[in-house]
Write a protein that holds these residues in place. Sequence first.
Motif, PDB file in Angstrom:
ATOM      1  N   ALA B  81      -6.157  13.150 -13.656  1.00 34.96           N
ATOM      2  CA  ALA B  81      -7.344  12.276 -13.678  1.00 34.96           C
ATOM      3  C   ALA B  81      -7.231  11.224 -12.570  1.00 34.96           C
ATOM      4  CB  ALA B  81      -7.485  11.601 -15.040  1.00 34.96           C
ATOM      5  N   ARG B  82      -6.021  10.743 -12.337  1.00 34.36           N
ATOM      6  CA  ARG B  82      -5.837   9.772 -11.253  1.00 34.36           C
ATOM      7  C   ARG B  82      -6.145  10.434  -9.905  1.00 34.36           C
ATOM      8  NH1 ARG B  82      -1.049   7.712 -10.370  1.00 34.36           N
ATOM      9  NH2 ARG B  82       0.235   8.976 -11.771  1.00 34.36           N
ATOM     10  N   LYS B  83      -5.756  11.693  -9.779  1.00 35.39           N
ATOM     11  CA  LYS B  83      -6.039  12.401  -8.529  1.00 35.39           C
ATOM     12  C   LYS B  83      -7.551  12.637  -8.364  1.00 35.39           C
ATOM     13  CE  LYS B  83      -5.135  16.624  -5.874  1.00 35.39           C
ATOM     14  NZ  LYS B  83      -5.969  16.047  -4.823  1.00 35.39           N
ATOM     15  N   GLY B  90     -11.590   8.513  -2.221  1.00 36.92           N
ATOM     16  CA  GLY B  90     -10.950   8.673  -0.920  1.00 36.92           C
ATOM     17  C   GLY B  90      -9.643   7.901  -0.808  1.00 36.92           C
ATOM     18  N   VAL B  91      -8.947   7.741  -1.933  1.00 38.72           N
ATOM     19  CA  VAL B  91      -7.647   7.062  -1.911  1.00 38.72           C
ATOM     20  C   VAL B  91      -6.612   7.945  -2.622  1.00 38.72           C
ATOM     21  CG1 VAL B  91      -8.785   4.807  -1.974  1.00 38.72           C
ATOM     22  CG2 VAL B  91      -7.918   5.800  -4.105  1.00 38.72           C
ATOM     23  N   THR B 234     -23.183   6.531   3.735  1.00 38.03           N
ATOM     24  CA  THR B 234     -21.722   6.642   3.736  1.00 38.03           C
ATOM     25  C   THR B 234     -21.119   5.249   3.777  1.00 38.03           C
ATOM     26  OG1 THR B 234     -21.695   6.786   6.137  1.00 38.03           O
ATOM     27  CG2 THR B 234     -21.686   8.877   4.912  1.00 38.03           C
ATOM     28  N   LEU B 235     -19.963   5.155   3.156  1.00 33.81           N
ATOM     29  CA  LEU B 235     -19.285   3.858   3.020  1.00 33.81           C
ATOM     30  C   LEU B 235     -17.837   4.029   3.441  1.00 33.81           C
ATOM     31  CD1 LEU B 235     -19.283   0.906   1.750  1.00 33.81           C
ATOM     32  CD2 LEU B 235     -18.454   2.017  -0.349  1.00 33.81           C
ATOM     33  N   LEU B 236     -17.362   3.151   4.282  1.00 31.25           N
ATOM     34  CA  LEU B 236     -15.943   3.205   4.659  1.00 31.25           C
ATOM     35  C   LEU B 236     -15.074   2.897   3.448  1.00 31.25           C
ATOM     36  CD1 LEU B 236     -15.482   1.453   8.134  1.00 31.25           C
ATOM     37  CD2 LEU B 236     -15.367   3.900   7.580  1.00 31.25           C
ATOM     38  N   ASP B 237     -13.874   3.492   3.415  1.00 26.65           N
ATOM     39  CA  ASP B 237     -12.929   3.214   2.329  1.00 26.65           C
ATOM     40  C   ASP B 237     -12.289   1.847   2.538  1.00 26.65           C
ATOM     41  OD1 ASP B 237     -10.923   3.228   0.388  1.00 26.65           O
ATOM     42  OD2 ASP B 237      -9.539   4.238   1.756  1.00 26.65           O
ATOM     43  N   ILE B 238     -12.571   0.950   1.627  1.00 26.32           N
ATOM     44  CA  ILE B 238     -12.098  -0.435   1.772  1.00 26.32           C
ATOM     45  C   ILE B 238     -10.574  -0.532   1.636  1.00 26.32           C
ATOM     46  CG2 ILE B 238     -12.425  -0.943  -0.694  1.00 26.32           C
ATOM     47  CD1 ILE B 238     -13.092  -3.493   2.080  1.00 26.32           C
ATOM     48  N   ILE B 239      -9.987   0.344   0.811  1.00 22.65           N
ATOM     49  CA  ILE B 239      -8.540   0.255   0.565  1.00 22.65           C
ATOM     50  C   ILE B 239      -7.770   0.504   1.864  1.00 22.65           C
ATOM     51  CG2 ILE B 239      -6.596   1.206  -0.760  1.00 22.65           C
ATOM     52  CD1 ILE B 239      -8.215   0.547  -3.019  1.00 22.65           C
ATOM     53  N   SER B 240      -8.122   1.561   2.567  1.00 22.32           N
ATOM     54  CA  SER B 240      -7.385   1.844   3.804  1.00 22.32           C
ATOM     55  C   SER B 240      -7.768   0.854   4.911  1.00 22.32           C
ATOM     56  CB  SER B 240      -7.595   3.294   4.257  1.00 22.32           C
ATOM     57  OG  SER B 240      -8.958   3.581   4.374  1.00 22.32           O
ATOM     58  N   GLU B 241      -9.006   0.388   4.915  1.00 24.68           N
ATOM     59  CA  GLU B 241      -9.384  -0.630   5.911  1.00 24.68           C
ATOM     60  C   GLU B 241      -8.581  -1.918   5.695  1.00 24.68           C
ATOM     61  OE1 GLU B 241     -11.234  -0.298   8.620  1.00 24.68           O
ATOM     62  OE2 GLU B 241     -11.534   1.809   8.086  1.00 24.68           O
ATOM     63  N   CYS B 242      -8.404  -2.306   4.450  1.00 25.79           N
ATOM     64  CA  CYS B 242      -7.606  -3.512   4.152  1.00 25.79           C
ATOM     65  C   CYS B 242      -6.151  -3.300   4.574  1.00 25.79           C
ATOM     66  CB  CYS B 242      -7.675  -3.862   2.666  1.00 25.79           C
ATOM     67  SG  CYS B 242      -9.203  -4.709   2.196  1.00 25.79           S
ATOM     68  N   LEU B 270      -9.415   1.782 -11.879  1.00 23.65           N
ATOM     69  CA  LEU B 270      -9.154   0.718 -10.911  1.00 23.65           C
ATOM     70  C   LEU B 270      -8.333   1.332  -9.792  1.00 23.65           C
ATOM     71  CD1 LEU B 270      -8.782  -2.316 -10.008  1.00 23.65           C
ATOM     72  CD2 LEU B 270      -6.737  -2.325 -11.443  1.00 23.65           C
ATOM     73  N   ALA B 271      -8.726   1.056  -8.542  1.00 25.16           N
ATOM     74  CA  ALA B 271      -7.906   1.458  -7.397  1.00 25.16           C
ATOM     75  C   ALA B 271      -7.499   0.199  -6.654  1.00 25.16           C
ATOM     76  CB  ALA B 271      -8.685   2.396  -6.481  1.00 25.16           C
ATOM     77  N   ALA B 272      -6.247   0.152  -6.257  1.00 25.76           N
ATOM     78  CA  ALA B 272      -5.739  -1.028  -5.546  1.00 25.76           C
ATOM     79  C   ALA B 272      -4.382  -0.680  -4.950  1.00 25.76           C
ATOM     80  CB  ALA B 272      -5.627  -2.221  -6.491  1.00 25.76           C
ATOM     81  N   SER B 273      -3.813  -1.638  -4.240  1.00 26.68           N
ATOM     82  CA  SER B 273      -2.485  -1.429  -3.655  1.00 26.68           C
ATOM     83  C   SER B 273      -1.453  -1.266  -4.757  1.00 26.68           C
ATOM     84  CB  SER B 273      -2.105  -2.629  -2.792  1.00 26.68           C
ATOM     85  OG  SER B 273      -1.858  -3.750  -3.626  1.00 26.68           O
ATOM     86  N   LYS B 274      -0.321  -0.666  -4.406  1.00 26.58           N
ATOM     87  CA  LYS B 274       0.743  -0.471  -5.384  1.00 26.58           C
ATOM     88  C   LYS B 274       1.215  -1.817  -5.939  1.00 26.58           C
ATOM     89  CE  LYS B 274       5.010   2.042  -6.170  1.00 26.58           C
ATOM     90  NZ  LYS B 274       5.585   0.873  -6.860  1.00 26.58           N
TER      91      LYS B 274
END
Lengths: 428, 428
Positions: B81-83, B90-91, B234-242, B270-274
């Motif tokens: 499910a996380r995948k 896109g993370v 289309t929307l850029l992925d904020i996680i990788s941009e950050c 929720l998606a975020a940094s480790k």
Amino acid sequence: MKAYKDLSKEELLTLQKQLNKEYEEAKAKELKLDMSRGKPAASQLDMEMDFMNVLNADSIFKTEAGVDCRNYGIMDGIPEARKLIGDVLGVSADNVIVFGNASLNIMYDTVARSEIFGVMGETPWCKLDKVKFLCPVPGYDRHFAITEQFGIEMINVPMTEDGPDMDMVEELVNTDPAVKGIWCVPKYSNPQGYTYSDETVKRFAALKPAAKDFRIYWDNAYVIHDLYEEKKDTLLDIISECEKAGNPDMVYEFCSTSKVTFPGSGIAALAASKANLDFIKKFMTIQTIGYDKVNQLRHVRYFKDAEGMKAHMMKHAAILRPKFEAVFHVLESELNGLGIGSWTEPKGGYFISFDALEGCAKKIVEKCKEAGVVLTGAGATYPYKKDPKDSNIRLAPSFPTPEELAMATDLFVLCVKIVSVEKLLKEA
Amino acid sequence: MKAYKDLSKEELLTLQKQLNKEYEEAKAKELKLDMSRGKPAASQLDMEMDFMNVLNADSIFKTEAGVDCRNYGIMDGIPEARKLIGDVLGVSADNVIVFGNASLNIMYDTVARSEIFGVMGETPWCKLDKVKFLCPVPGYDRHFAITEQFGIEMINVPMTEDGPDMDMVEELVNTDPAVKGIWCVPKYSNPQGYTYSDETVKRFAALKPAAKDFRIYWDNAYVIHDLYEEKKDTLLDIISECEKAGNPDMVYEFCSTSKVTFPGSGIAALAASKANLDFIKKFMTIQTIGYDKVNQLRHVRYFKDAEGMKAHMMKHAAILRPKFEAVFHVLESELNGLGIGSWTEPKGGYFISFDALEGCAKKIVEKCKEAGVVLTGAGATYPYKKDPKDSNIRLAPSFPTPEELAMATDLFVLCVKIVSVEKLLKEA
């Protein structure tokens, strides 16, 4: 069999040699067994798989009042789920909110809300210098973990077979305004399996708390989790007792179907006075749009009513009972008369509580682990994981198969013996 | 058609008489229609009923790694499910926690946790004199309700077609340490349906917050909620941009399947940094044992992968698209050139934003209600429910049937006309 304390040093040394040999043999078996958590066995879950067929593509997903459970709407639980839970608890559906999948989550959020927003107009706890909770011990580690995380001071209250020491509870609750709550598992308590007596419940209901925002956190986790059809423990309904005593708002009662249907995929509920529920709903309505009504409906359709749920619990009992009895049997036949441990024999719930000689619990748990049997960490049954006597061990017989359980309990009693002999030799 | 502002007083009075007559006729129809919330229609839910057959008594309930989803275990969501959610956003799955049924609940708990425990070692917000959130307006009422409940000061930031006014965002975030967050619906924004431009996302990622515990609350509620196969935003992925900008911890991204499968019975994440997730898990592990893994598994088995989920969304689009287009059509044919309102024409999401003449929104909503059409309350799209121009109205075309929608929109444009004429007459 002679009590160990009456053995001479030589006898103890001989015994030790024999026990160590048995332990090495046990280790060689490379066991991998888990008696650590109150987890239903696969056989219990297999037994209730028809639950998964109750709702399917051809089902009608409307409540009796015509609300589509597949869509948004109804924050506090569909009426029929509130009635089902109310009937199980012996309270009106008006006193029930059905939430998501975990009563622990409701308890956590209840404490969090009290910290940030206070309880029905009282000062938020985070603004107070000191907040205290009473913790009947031994008790449930996850309760203690909540209050610990919020920095709430926890005070141990000894358990008796009738419930917590009520003299102490009354003294603390009625005089100290910093005491805001008490954690209770009133039926088949975790881990001892004690059920609060009628007198205990009545004394709870008659408390005169120094703090207006004192609440009893009544985690009725094992309300219908009996092992025997005939010799069930009975528990007075705390909600109506509190009403009768003029303390209608003093209690939050929690329950869930985690050990009725599927752990994690059940429904959980809070029962309390209308004033409490109205206050809580003001915050809930910002926190969520609503919980999983499809799953609520699934539960209602499967059980039909409280009687259906109770009948279902007897199927769980049929699987659990032999496991509990197997543990009782090993404990009795191996430890009786040795004076190195005592244990409870609950008629329901998920645990057996074992008290070793003082200073032995940690070592026993460690020794078991070394030989492949995982028990609940010693100390876990006490706030801050500190069992002042290092004596209490929680046994959870539900998850292993009966064969595994026999092996695990054999190893457990062996470790109890070894650690007890060590202690006695040191003191000799 | 002449713009209303160019009509003489006499023309306006004649028009008013005609419109009032039409309104009385409309009222006589005794409509009962609801365009207030972003609620999927029954036809959308009927379309996906095979979802309810994916798991049944004969299914295997194990994850690929062999974990029994029917039992306790796995706090942060089953790996598949996380995948699935990770692929949709896109993370990496490592950046995802799957929770229960509501992303709103995750957002609320995230703010609550920050209030009580702080963010990754920073001072808990409840101990600060002032905490502020930026609120792009118009925006989502339930976001604003959360920050309002916690007493967080909300600052309006105007939306543009490219996202929030980034000059203002940079100025406030980079200079004021009391600014701890900003509410964003970056794709098909609620209510305008605007999608943040690549430049906006990059400017977000490159913020240099004065507060270490500033976070972007990136509610990607409509990540795959396109109305058209061909002309998707289309929307850029904020996680990788950050990450690229050296701000890996600056964003929390939220999403759910509430409008993918069933509202209230979906899964949320929720998606975020480790580092963010590790911090959050320390609190989660006390709050819950885990979320509904059976439902997580149901989603994984139904969609198989992100492509499956996107294909499914096109079935929703097929139902939603004609509704949006019907509203666009009525607005265009009835209001174009009159100079009494402007509206957005989103290519996805659940809403259309309408801007009436200043001071008219409340009256229009009221007038609609009087004739049986419920709209989202005027002002709801602004913090504290205060639209400074009393101009914005959110239209939610998803729930009514196309026939109902035509009637509702006809009434809406009629009310817009009536209230606009009243205003112009007063000013004349």
